[in-house]
Design a protein around this motif. Structure first.
Motif, PDB file in Angstrom:
ATOM      1  N   VAL A 237       0.689  -1.213  -0.070  1.00  6.46           N
ATOM      2  CA  VAL A 237      -0.083   0.034   0.130  1.00  6.46           C
ATOM      3  C   VAL A 237       0.791   1.265  -0.020  1.00  6.46           C
ATOM      4  O   VAL A 237       2.146   1.397   0.562  1.00  6.46           O
ATOM      5  CB  VAL A 237      -1.118  -0.045   0.973  1.00  6.46           C
ATOM      6  CG1 VAL A 237      -1.915  -1.381   1.155  1.00  6.46           C
ATOM      7  CG2 VAL A 237      -0.286   0.142   2.404  1.00  6.46           C
ATOM      8  N   PRO A 238       0.533   2.295  -0.797  1.00 10.68           N
ATOM      9  CA  PRO A 238       1.139   3.678  -0.605  1.00 10.68           C
ATOM     10  C   PRO A 238       1.447   4.040   0.864  1.00 10.68           C
ATOM     11  O   PRO A 238       0.584   3.906   1.885  1.00 10.68           O
ATOM     12  CB  PRO A 238       0.379   4.790  -1.349  1.00 10.68           C
ATOM     13  CG  PRO A 238      -0.748   3.864  -1.999  1.00 10.68           C
ATOM     14  CD  PRO A 238      -1.002   2.358  -1.350  1.00 10.68           C
ATOM     15  N   ARG A 239       2.602   4.898   1.006  1.00 13.28           N
ATOM     16  CA  ARG A 239       2.982   5.447   2.296  1.00 13.28           C
ATOM     17  C   ARG A 239       1.815   6.119   2.939  1.00 13.28           C
ATOM     18  O   ARG A 239       1.591   6.401   3.891  1.00 13.28           O
ATOM     19  CB  ARG A 239       4.243   6.096   2.070  1.00 13.28           C
ATOM     20  CG  ARG A 239       4.734   6.675   3.585  1.00 13.28           C
ATOM     21  CD  ARG A 239       6.161   7.548   3.209  1.00 13.28           C
ATOM     22  NE  ARG A 239       7.187   7.018   2.580  1.00 13.28           N
ATOM     23  CZ  ARG A 239       8.283   7.290   1.873  1.00 13.28           C
ATOM     24  NH1 ARG A 239       8.521   8.828   1.942  1.00 13.28           N
ATOM     25  NH2 ARG A 239       9.159   6.443   1.474  1.00 13.28           N
ATOM     26  N   SER A 240       0.986   6.998   1.889  1.00 11.74           N
ATOM     27  CA  SER A 240      -0.124   7.878   2.471  1.00 11.74           C
ATOM     28  C   SER A 240      -1.151   7.088   2.934  1.00 11.74           C
ATOM     29  O   SER A 240      -1.660   7.556   4.074  1.00 11.74           O
ATOM     30  CB  SER A 240      -0.545   8.700   1.235  1.00 11.74           C
ATOM     31  OG  SER A 240      -0.951   7.831   0.072  1.00 11.74           O
ATOM     32  N   ARG A 241      -1.352   5.890   2.671  1.00  8.94           N
ATOM     33  CA  ARG A 241      -2.496   5.084   3.276  1.00  8.94           C
ATOM     34  C   ARG A 241      -2.000   4.466   4.498  1.00  8.94           C
ATOM     35  O   ARG A 241      -2.711   4.461   5.397  1.00  8.94           O
ATOM     36  CB  ARG A 241      -2.682   3.958   2.262  1.00  8.94           C
ATOM     37  CG  ARG A 241      -3.688   3.066   2.797  1.00  8.94           C
ATOM     38  CD  ARG A 241      -4.805   3.616   3.111  1.00  8.94           C
ATOM     39  NE  ARG A 241      -5.859   2.778   4.109  1.00  8.94           N
ATOM     40  CZ  ARG A 241      -6.450   3.091   5.085  1.00  8.94           C
ATOM     41  NH1 ARG A 241      -6.899   4.225   5.539  1.00  8.94           N
ATOM     42  NH2 ARG A 241      -7.507   1.990   5.712  1.00  8.94           N
ATOM     43  N   LEU A 275       8.999  -8.985  11.205  1.00  5.84           N
ATOM     44  CA  LEU A 275       8.390  -7.741  11.802  1.00  5.84           C
ATOM     45  C   LEU A 275       9.402  -6.865  12.166  1.00  5.84           C
ATOM     46  O   LEU A 275      10.194  -7.183  12.852  1.00  5.84           O
ATOM     47  CB  LEU A 275       7.422  -8.308  12.776  1.00  5.84           C
ATOM     48  CG  LEU A 275       6.197  -9.052  12.211  1.00  5.84           C
ATOM     49  CD1 LEU A 275       5.335  -9.836  13.419  1.00  5.84           C
ATOM     50  CD2 LEU A 275       5.123  -8.281  11.474  1.00  5.84           C
ATOM     51  N   ARG A 276       9.046  -5.327  12.062  1.00  7.27           N
ATOM     52  CA  ARG A 276       9.889  -4.375  12.706  1.00  7.27           C
ATOM     53  C   ARG A 276       8.854  -3.080  12.913  1.00  7.27           C
ATOM     54  O   ARG A 276       7.629  -3.220  12.635  1.00  7.27           O
ATOM     55  CB  ARG A 276      10.793  -3.883  11.665  1.00  7.27           C
ATOM     56  CG  ARG A 276      10.200  -3.579  10.332  1.00  7.27           C
ATOM     57  CD  ARG A 276      10.699  -2.731   9.672  1.00  7.27           C
ATOM     58  NE  ARG A 276      10.201  -2.295   8.276  1.00  7.27           N
ATOM     59  CZ  ARG A 276       9.140  -1.481   8.003  1.00  7.27           C
ATOM     60  NH1 ARG A 276       8.330  -1.318   9.143  1.00  7.27           N
ATOM     61  NH2 ARG A 276       9.028  -1.372   6.805  1.00  7.27           N
ATOM     62  N   ASP A 277       9.363  -2.587  13.903  1.00 10.90           N
ATOM     63  CA  ASP A 277       8.571  -1.361  14.466  1.00 10.90           C
ATOM     64  C   ASP A 277       8.234  -0.600  13.243  1.00 10.90           C
ATOM     65  O   ASP A 277       9.097  -0.576  12.212  1.00 10.90           O
ATOM     66  CB  ASP A 277       9.059  -0.674  15.326  1.00 10.90           C
ATOM     67  CG  ASP A 277       9.210  -1.217  16.903  1.00 10.90           C
ATOM     68  OD1 ASP A 277       8.414  -2.083  17.057  1.00 10.90           O
ATOM     69  OD2 ASP A 277      10.419  -1.052  17.459  1.00 10.90           O
ATOM     70  N   VAL A 278       7.187   0.303  13.247  1.00 13.49           N
ATOM     71  CA  VAL A 278       6.732   1.164  12.183  1.00 13.49           C
ATOM     72  C   VAL A 278       7.854   2.074  11.787  1.00 13.49           C
ATOM     73  O   VAL A 278       8.229   2.736  12.627  1.00 13.49           O
ATOM     74  CB  VAL A 278       5.272   1.816  12.677  1.00 13.49           C
ATOM     75  CG1 VAL A 278       5.162   2.735  11.478  1.00 13.49           C
ATOM     76  CG2 VAL A 278       4.236   0.971  12.321  1.00 13.49           C
ATOM     77  N   GLN A 279       8.228   2.337  10.663  1.00 12.53           N
ATOM     78  CA  GLN A 279       9.451   3.141  10.460  1.00 12.53           C
ATOM     79  C   GLN A 279       9.070   4.518  10.388  1.00 12.53           C
ATOM     80  O   GLN A 279       7.779   4.941   9.857  1.00 12.53           O
ATOM     81  CB  GLN A 279      10.136   2.727   8.944  1.00 12.53           C
ATOM     82  CG  GLN A 279      10.589   1.364   9.119  1.00 12.53           C
ATOM     83  CD  GLN A 279      11.629   0.960  10.210  1.00 12.53           C
ATOM     84  OE1 GLN A 279      12.709   1.647  10.091  1.00 12.53           O
ATOM     85  NE2 GLN A 279      11.232   0.390  11.246  1.00 12.53           N
ATOM     86  N   VAL A 280       9.778   5.630  10.728  1.00 13.54           N
ATOM     87  CA  VAL A 280       9.516   6.895  10.394  1.00 13.54           C
ATOM     88  C   VAL A 280       8.961   7.331   8.994  1.00 13.54           C
ATOM     89  O   VAL A 280       8.071   8.261   9.047  1.00 13.54           O
ATOM     90  CB  VAL A 280      10.676   7.804  10.884  1.00 13.54           C
ATOM     91  CG1 VAL A 280      10.259   9.223  10.784  1.00 13.54           C
ATOM     92  CG2 VAL A 280      11.054   7.256  12.233  1.00 13.54           C
ATOM     93  N   GLU A 281       9.401   6.759   8.124  1.00 12.71           N
ATOM     94  CA  GLU A 281       8.961   7.089   6.650  1.00 12.71           C
ATOM     95  C   GLU A 281       7.510   6.824   6.442  1.00 12.71           C
ATOM     96  O   GLU A 281       6.896   7.523   5.658  1.00 12.71           O
ATOM     97  CB  GLU A 281       9.807   6.433   5.705  1.00 12.71           C
ATOM     98  CG  GLU A 281       9.945   4.955   5.592  1.00 12.71           C
ATOM     99  CD  GLU A 281      11.382   4.512   6.377  1.00 12.71           C
ATOM    100  OE1 GLU A 281      11.755   3.463   6.003  1.00 12.71           O
ATOM    101  OE2 GLU A 281      11.681   5.222   7.497  1.00 12.71           O
ATOM    102  N   GLU A 282       7.063   5.901   7.156  1.00 15.44           N
ATOM    103  CA  GLU A 282       5.735   5.452   7.144  1.00 15.44           C
ATOM    104  C   GLU A 282       4.718   6.758   7.872  1.00 15.44           C
ATOM    105  O   GLU A 282       3.573   6.711   7.827  1.00 15.44           O
ATOM    106  CB  GLU A 282       5.355   4.179   7.698  1.00 15.44           C
ATOM    107  CG  GLU A 282       5.911   3.204   6.977  1.00 15.44           C
ATOM    108  CD  GLU A 282       5.949   1.794   7.610  1.00 15.44           C
ATOM    109  OE1 GLU A 282       4.727   1.123   7.805  1.00 15.44           O
ATOM    110  OE2 GLU A 282       6.977   1.339   8.433  1.00 15.44           O
TER     111      GLU A 282
END
Length: 665
Positions: A237-241, A275-282
């Motif tokens: 999915v796109p980063r915006s979503r 699995l990893r923590d949600v990245q800042v770019e997200e």
């Protein structure tokens, strides 16, 4: 007096004992588990013979010569067939359709000698139908045994973990979510409580017995399922979503982790370890700038390419992407021995390096005149990417002589020598801090831009261009790893000011921008990226705390987990950053890259200022050096003369935005 346990206590004790026994069985060494499976299957062979005889003759005949003959035939046949079909190479707890097919094939092989010996040849006292009946019964018993063991070792333990373990839900019921769900059920450390999906048509359906829930009232679902963590299985999915989903989950204080990329999904390699923590770019809300391959290759393919600062965050990523686009030779220039060794080793071990690309490492300080001349004469580069610079604001502010000498004269020497040997393109990696700079690092980079603009006006044949962008995620000095470490330590998170903002981009995006802009340049351009909206650092810290499953401790919530503390702006730091000096940037061939219209200095005027600056630096006369800097960059204003309140006022007046981070490569 004897106290008898209540019946519910007794049943709990029995269930606990069963669960403990199953866990011990699942944790046995693999060779021992194989031996147990083999013994179990041999017992099933014996039972299948007894059942075949009892069905055929209508009576149990457990010990007789005829039964012994069949058993002696079946057991060696099974051992050979099982080895041939790899029955004991499969893990029973993962038994599925393929395992059943292997068992069926093994039983078919067993039936061949059975039918031949007992049906066609015939043995006195053994009914001929035993040759067909016994393999069929054996197949049924083996299949039931695998299903029972899988249920016991996976489903029963999973139910036990649901009652006691950390409860998770998977956001996304597509292929990635299903693979992750299977991996979680096999992993055994967390309990899969449900799936979440935006598609209303799948709400209420089940995947392997686990229900899919809608996301319209996600707070209620989180509460009903008592979730501790939500796993995002949305790799495409796109980063915006993704940002919308993250914002939706933030108020509920559940930890959020995600799968990395679509690549591992397509390869079928999904595991809980991915699995990893949600990245800042997200959290940026801006989709990555798509690269234009025709532009990327323009200045690189089959050319001699030099990268200065090759061991830095941007420089090393440039080297990786340049190597992937097949230059004839790539020259890595770096003054840090360790950084140069690291990137050289990585590139030499890359599969792309086997394609005949020559990789040369130069351990050198490009700001020294003789060094720059020697390197350029030796390699005659056609394209130069100049990423070498001191970029950490507080360090350069505390060491102005070193910062100015390295940044300004590193760029000056490099571009003069590249121009002298006939390089066709020279691209400078610049920074948004060069726009109305408030620190020495930003002022030095603006002088670097002036050098290239002035040389471009000389029309020597070398195309000079500059690429300006904001903070780079994951680079050396980035605030994100520091925030993560502070959260892991229990806080507090420290930032300079709650109103500081910054533009952000990823390292691959930055490197692609540099390469594409270099290919588009006609001479003297300053390229900037459409970086979307700026991010307030306080909001970034707040989001990272919530997504880690913790709460923010503040006046509203004094019992929260982690506090956010302001430590005050450091010398040279801005409240906000800008990308443009002037207004009305011009479009380029790339829809997300713009060309700034900047004020320039003529070469004769700038050359005189550079001579004066170099003399002041040689004599360690910092006052004179800073006077020259102010003449070259009239917009330069040190922030130690501006209070935070004044900077916020400037922010509101200008309508611009900026950050609490030191500039990171």
């Amino acid at each position: 007096m004897t106290i008898r346990p209540r019946s519910d206590d007794f049943s709990t004790l029995v269930i606990d004992s069963i669960v403990v026994g199953l866990r011990r069985l699942a944790d046995l060494p693999r060779p021992l588990r194989r031996l147990i499976a083999l013994i179990m299957d041999l017992m099933l062979c014996l039972i299948s013979v007894w059942l075949a005889f009892s069905i055929r003759i209508g009576a149990w005949d457990l010990i007789s010569p005829t039964v012994g003959i069949v058993v002696v035939t079946v057991i060696p046949s099974w051992l050979i067939a099982a080895r041939w079909c790899g029955i004991y190479r499969s893990i029973i707890r993962f038994a599925g359709g393929r395992t059943m097919m292997d068992i069926a094939a093994a039983c078919l092989l067993v039936s061949l000698p059975m039918i031949t010996i007992f049906m066609f040849i015939g043995i006195a006292g053994v009914p001929r139908t035993i040759g067909v009946l016994q393999p069929m019964i054996l197949l049924l018993l083996l299949a039931l045994s695998r299903i029972s063991i899988r249920y016991a070792l996976v489903d029963i333990l999973h139910v036990a973990r649901q009652a006691r373990g950390r409860r998770v839900a998977i956001y996304g019921a597509g292929r990635a979510g299903q693979q992750l769900g299977f991996a979680i059920r096999q992993d055994g450390h967390v309990a899969l409580a449900g799936y979440l999906d935006d598609d209303p048509s799948v709400e209420g359906h089940r995947i392997d017995g686990v229900r899919i829930h809608g996301t319209n009232d996600i707070g209620r679902v989180i509460s009903e399922l008592a979730l501790d963590e939500i796993l995002l299985a949305l790799p495409s999915v796109p980063r915006s979503r993704r940002l919308q989903i993250v914002e939706q989950l933030k108020p509920h204080s559940v930890r959020v982790r995600s799968l990395p990329s679509m690549g591992s999904i397509l390869e079928g390699k999904v595991s809980v370890r991915d699995l990893r923590d949600v990245q800042v770019e997200e959290l940026l809300g801006r989709d990555a700038v798509p690269p234009d391959e025709s532009l990327l290759k323009g200045a690189i393919e089959n050319k001699v390419v030099l990268v200065s600062g090759a061991g830095g965050s941007i420089g090393s990523e440039l080297c990786r992407q340049i190597l992937a686009r097949r230059p004839r030779r790539i020259i890595l220039v770096e003054q840090s021995e360790f950084a140069l060794y690291t990137i050289l080793t990585e590139l030499e071990e890359s599969p792309v390096a086997d394609g005949g690309v020559e990789i040369v490492a130069e351990l050198a300080d490009i700001s020294e005149s003789m060094v720059a001349r020697r390197i350029m004469d030796r390699h005659l580069p056609q394209t130069v990417f100049h990423a070498a610079a001191y970029k950490h604001v507080p360090l350069v502010e505390a060491n102005p002589i070193s910062g100015l000498r390295n940044n300004v004269f590193g760029t000056y020497r490099c571009c003069i020598e590249a121009e002298r040997v006939g390089a066709s393109r020279f691209v400078l990696v610049s920074t948004d801090k060069a726009v109305r700079p408030t620190n020495i690092m930003g002022a030095s980079k603006r002088i670097c831009e002036l050098v290239l603009q002035a040389r471009a006006d000389m029309k020597s044949g070398t195309i000079f261009s500059m690429v300006r962008f904001g903070n780079v995620l994951g680079s050396s000095g980035s605030v994100v790893p520091r925030f993560r470490a502070q959260i892991a330590a229990g806080g507090p998170i420290t930032l300079t000011h709650r109103d500081v903002t910054r533009f952000f981009m990823t390292i691959p995006e930055a490197a692609q921008l540099v390469m594409q802009a270099g290919a588009m340049a006609k001479g003297g351009e300053v390229f900037v990226l459409d970086m979307g909206r700026p991010i307030r650092i306080y909001d970034l810290a707040y989001s990272m705390i919530q997504l880690s499953g913790c709460t923010v401790r503040d006046e509203i919530n004094p019992d929260g987990d982690i506090a956010i503390e302001e430590v005050g702006l450091r010398p040279g730091e801005k409240m906000y950053e800008e990308l443009l000096l002037g207004d009305h940037p011009l479009p380029t061939e790339h829809r997300r890259i713009m060309r700034a219209q900047e004020v320039k200095l003529g070469w004769s005027e700038l050359s005189a200022l550079l001579d004066e600056l170099e003399q002041a630096l040689d004599n360690a006369e910092i006052g004179k050096a800073m006077a020259v800097v102010r003449r070259a960059v009239p917009d330069y204003a040190q922030t130690d003369r501006l209070t935070a309140t004044e900077q916020v006022g400037n922010l509101r007046t200008a309508g611009a935005c900026g950050s609490a981070l030191p500039y990171a490569e």
